[in-house]
Design a protein around this motif. Structure first.
Motif, PDB file in Angstrom:
ATOM      1  N   CYS A   3      41.316  52.589 -13.507  1.00 47.69           N
ATOM      2  CA  CYS A   3      41.269  50.940 -13.782  1.00 47.69           C
ATOM      3  C   CYS A   3      42.404  50.957 -13.924  1.00 47.69           C
ATOM      4  O   CYS A   3      42.799  51.136 -14.867  1.00 47.69           O
ATOM      5  CB  CYS A   3      39.936  51.418 -14.014  1.00 47.69           C
ATOM      6  N   CYS A   8      41.163  49.778 -18.161  1.00 46.68           N
ATOM      7  CA  CYS A   8      40.339  50.321 -19.018  1.00 46.68           C
ATOM      8  C   CYS A   8      41.430  51.387 -18.889  1.00 46.68           C
ATOM      9  O   CYS A   8      41.245  52.915 -19.913  1.00 46.68           O
ATOM     10  CB  CYS A   8      39.082  50.875 -19.018  1.00 46.68           C
ATOM     11  N   PHE A  40      39.986  54.290 -16.635  1.00 49.95           N
ATOM     12  CA  PHE A  40      39.437  55.022 -16.895  1.00 49.95           C
ATOM     13  C   PHE A  40      39.285  55.844 -15.028  1.00 49.95           C
ATOM     14  O   PHE A  40      40.271  54.764 -13.653  1.00 49.95           O
ATOM     15  CB  PHE A  40      37.642  54.165 -16.161  1.00 49.95           C
ATOM     16  N   CYS A  95      34.802  49.083 -11.249  1.00 49.73           N
ATOM     17  CA  CYS A  95      34.926  50.395 -12.655  1.00 49.73           C
ATOM     18  C   CYS A  95      33.589  50.627 -13.183  1.00 49.73           C
ATOM     19  O   CYS A  95      33.336  49.787 -13.788  1.00 49.73           O
ATOM     20  CB  CYS A  95      36.039  49.572 -13.505  1.00 49.73           C
ATOM     21  N   CYS A 125      34.120  49.899 -17.400  1.00 47.68           N
ATOM     22  CA  CYS A 125      34.003  47.983 -17.918  1.00 47.68           C
ATOM     23  C   CYS A 125      33.896  47.145 -16.913  1.00 47.68           C
ATOM     24  O   CYS A 125      33.718  45.797 -16.860  1.00 47.68           O
ATOM     25  CB  CYS A 125      35.849  48.223 -18.333  1.00 47.68           C
TER      26      CYS A 125
HETATM   27 ZN   LIG Z   1      37.224  50.389 -16.260  1.00 48.87          ZN
END
Ligand SMILES: [Zn+2]
Length: 113
Positions: free
Chosen positions: A73, A76, A78, A89, A92
């Motif tokens: 992502c 964020c 991830f 995601c 987030c």
């Molecule tokens: Zn994210």
């Protein structure tokens, strides 16, 4: 049929490798197929059966590993899986995702003699 062409290409690669290594039989072919690759494993198996009459592949086993989609992502940071068919995601809810695995079709391993 898409999968037939894929198998044909794949078996050509196997044959080339066999010749380079002075082998004349393929024993095992291991493939990784990403869920986003658009390739269906059972069609590949079926297409492969059609080539088992060739001496080089008569004892060959086709093993297919399905690779889940892995994303990164960009909002964020991830890295991991997503929910099926939802390209957001899971941390987030962001949609700026980069696919880092699960897109390709890859020859992982080849056994021959
Ligand atoms: Zn994210």
């Amino acid at each position: 049929m898409h999968e037939l062409a894929i198998i044909q290409d794949l078996l050509n690669v196997c044959e080339e490798n066999a010749h380079k290594n002075n082998a004349n039989k393929i024993l095992k072919i291991e493939l990784k197929i990403g869920r986003l690759s658009g390739v269906e494993a059972h069609y590949l198996h079926r297409a492969f059966e059609g080539f088992k009459s060739e001496k080089m592949f008569e004892n060959a086993e086709l093993i297919i590993h399905i690779q889940d989609v892995v994303i990164k992502c960009e909002s964020c940071g991830f890295e991991g899986g997503i929910k099926k068919n939802r390209f957001v995601c899971i941390v987030c809810g962001g949609t700026r995702l980069k696919v880092i695995d699960g897109e390709e079709l890859l020859l992982l391993r080849l056994e021959m003699e």
